[in-house]
Design an enzyme around this catalytic site. Sequence first.
Site, PDB file in Angstrom:
ATOM      1  CB  SER A 546      -0.955  -0.040   1.190  1.00  0.00           C
ATOM      2  OG  SER A 546      -1.972   0.908   1.049  1.00  0.00           O
ATOM      3  CG  ASP A 631      -6.175  -2.841  -4.110  1.00  0.00           C
ATOM      4  OD1 ASP A 631      -6.970  -1.977  -3.682  1.00  0.00           O
ATOM      5  OD2 ASP A 631      -4.970  -2.854  -3.807  1.00  0.00           O
ATOM      6  CG  HIS A 663      -5.248  -2.700  -0.224  1.00  0.00           C
ATOM      7  ND1 HIS A 663      -4.696  -2.063  -1.307  1.00  0.00           N
ATOM      8  CD2 HIS A 663      -4.686  -2.100   0.858  1.00  0.00           C
ATOM      9  CE1 HIS A 663      -3.852  -1.132  -0.910  1.00  0.00           C
ATOM     10  NE2 HIS A 663      -3.824  -1.136   0.408  1.00  0.00           N
TER      11      HIS A 663
END
Length: 716
Positions: A546, A631, A663
Amino acid sequence: MSAASLTALTGCGGAADSQLIDKPEFTSESGIFDIEALEALGRVSDPQVSPDGSKILYGVSYESVEQNKSNNELYVMNIDGSEQTRLTKTPGSESGAVWIEGGKRIAFTAESEGKPQLWVMNADGSGRKVVSALENGVGGFLFSPDGKKVILVSTLKSTRTAADVYPDLPKATGRVIDDLMYKHWDEWVTEIPHPFLADFDGSKLDNVKDIMEGEPFESPMKPFGGIESFAWSPDSRRVIYTSRKKTGMEYAVSTNSDLYIYDLETAQTRNLTKGMMGYDTNPAFSPDGKYVAWLSMEHDGYESDKNRIFLLDNATGEKTDLTTDWDYTADAIAWAPDSKKIYFLAAYQGCTPIFSVDIASKKVEMVTAGTDIADYCALAPTPDGKQLITMRHSMLYPNEIFSVANGTATALTSVNKEILEQIEAPKVEKVMVPTTDGKLMTTWVLYPPKFDPEKKYPAILYCQGGPQQAVSQFWSYRWNLMLMASNGYIVIAPNRRGLPGFGTEWNAQISGDYPGQNMNDYLSAVDFMKEKPYVDGEHIGAVGASYGGFSVYMLAGIHEGRFAALIAHAGIFNTEAQYLETEEMWFANWDLGGPFWDKNNAVAQRTFANSPHKFVDRWDTPILVTHGEYDYRILSSQGEMAFNAARLRGVPAEMLIFPDENHWILKPQNAIMWQRVFFRWLDKWLKGVNYENPSPFTTAEAAAAVDAAAEIGTTD
């Protein structure tokens, strides 16, 4: 050990029992914590103290690699941890379990006819019965204190389908979209959760009513809101719910949620936090009914703002910030039984202790020992107020249930003792690293098992995501630092700028400065550790997900030879594309500074001018890119762009894409595959070890390829 041996197929016989996911038989052949040991661990959750304070109800889940799923079972024990007894033994999970009817029975959710529904059973596990039949199932529930009513979370349709618009085209799949927030996290938004109120007579539900009927708003709020979004008054006459009453673009750019109180007698709703502009969440009535406490953020659009503990006096309507003089952010709250103080969790100096705040004086005190190198993650005070039942973990062991009394934490469960006793654990050390602006940065360093300071070890820089998520004594089933260290690496985990636990200024600095000071903090940590004689400075990798993936992409262009291998999962590569691809626009506006077309916005222009993709001409380090196609926070196209850029540059690169993950990588077999590819890549470039399916480059070939690319000008 084979994948199949991770699953124990046990039971009392019959087809259903043959699929039971249970505690596996596990023997470590190496004495080192590896992927098989990680997958074999039991996952302890959700301790609930019985109304009389004599027992604790809790869950333990195990994963089956063979079945590619997990299963949660319910257990009960005495308040001192004795007589641990299993209550359920089924192929399907029981979750969200709580005591009802004064502790005589237990309520929980489990599947019924393909949907999760509300069930009840006796306290000994007998008399199991399903009591709800909601069309879309039950996503959570909260019983009133008198046990006669219950709030049920379920979903209702929020958008029209193609068949709704054109009934003559029943197989059409097109979506007509005319506003923002059409998808969120990992799903196209077609349904929203609502709270449903129902009567409960002990055996069935009646008079089920949507208390937000006709309102196109979420409660609880997606994607992570749960039953903590609701609170019953002690007299069972009112219920508070959390909602961000916005839709479309207004929803996409705002974090302004509010607390609403619904009166069961009048069916009227009132906004308790009108004019408070940030997130207002986690309502909790005091046991005496005089107050409502909740977590509140000040600024609209800033989802990682300081979480203050606010108090509403129900008699006068006065609102008070109990933590106005305390410079940290609270994560969870629970009232003491005497209504005189509130317990809460907060990241603090690299750990997550338990704190309390006194209602009258606003004095904040640490409940757990300040020398306790651990994180706590649950708050369940006993009715007599003498103990707190909680869960505790560190970088070296997963959650177990603990009792905290007089500042001392005592273990009540040891679900994973048999596995961990077979393992020689790494060593964890807190190191204070000087930063480029003259500060000291708390950095966790993990050393491999049997660490010998006379030898040299490859190292990994761990880059945290969030971006404002604490590097505390966390335990992760994917980004597991113990697993990294056990694989022979020194792990460097800095609490760089933009992480909570070190005051509001330290946490907020990263907003609008993604490519700035925190990148210097990472490099400071690497340079500091490179000077240690036991760190192999020529073989250091950087990994992260991320925002950590963004960090890896950014470091790839500015590290000046510090790294020999890189891994980025679900990272932002092109910030201009990210601004228009992501779904939560408040996040992009606050963190990136605003839209890239606003030429008069100096913060935004600095952010976009320093996007990682603009430094690809400097990329020269082998990189592994991983991503999930579900995601919608950071689209997989970001990873694909990064991989394509590396290959066009002639940089050694691999890409691992999961078409069925978001994600996070959640499915057991995908998680194992991710770990195998992760370590295969690091071991190749940092240890010179090749496994099956090696990447197509050797180190020498990598250098030659980069040199050749530079000569022919393939820099974009």
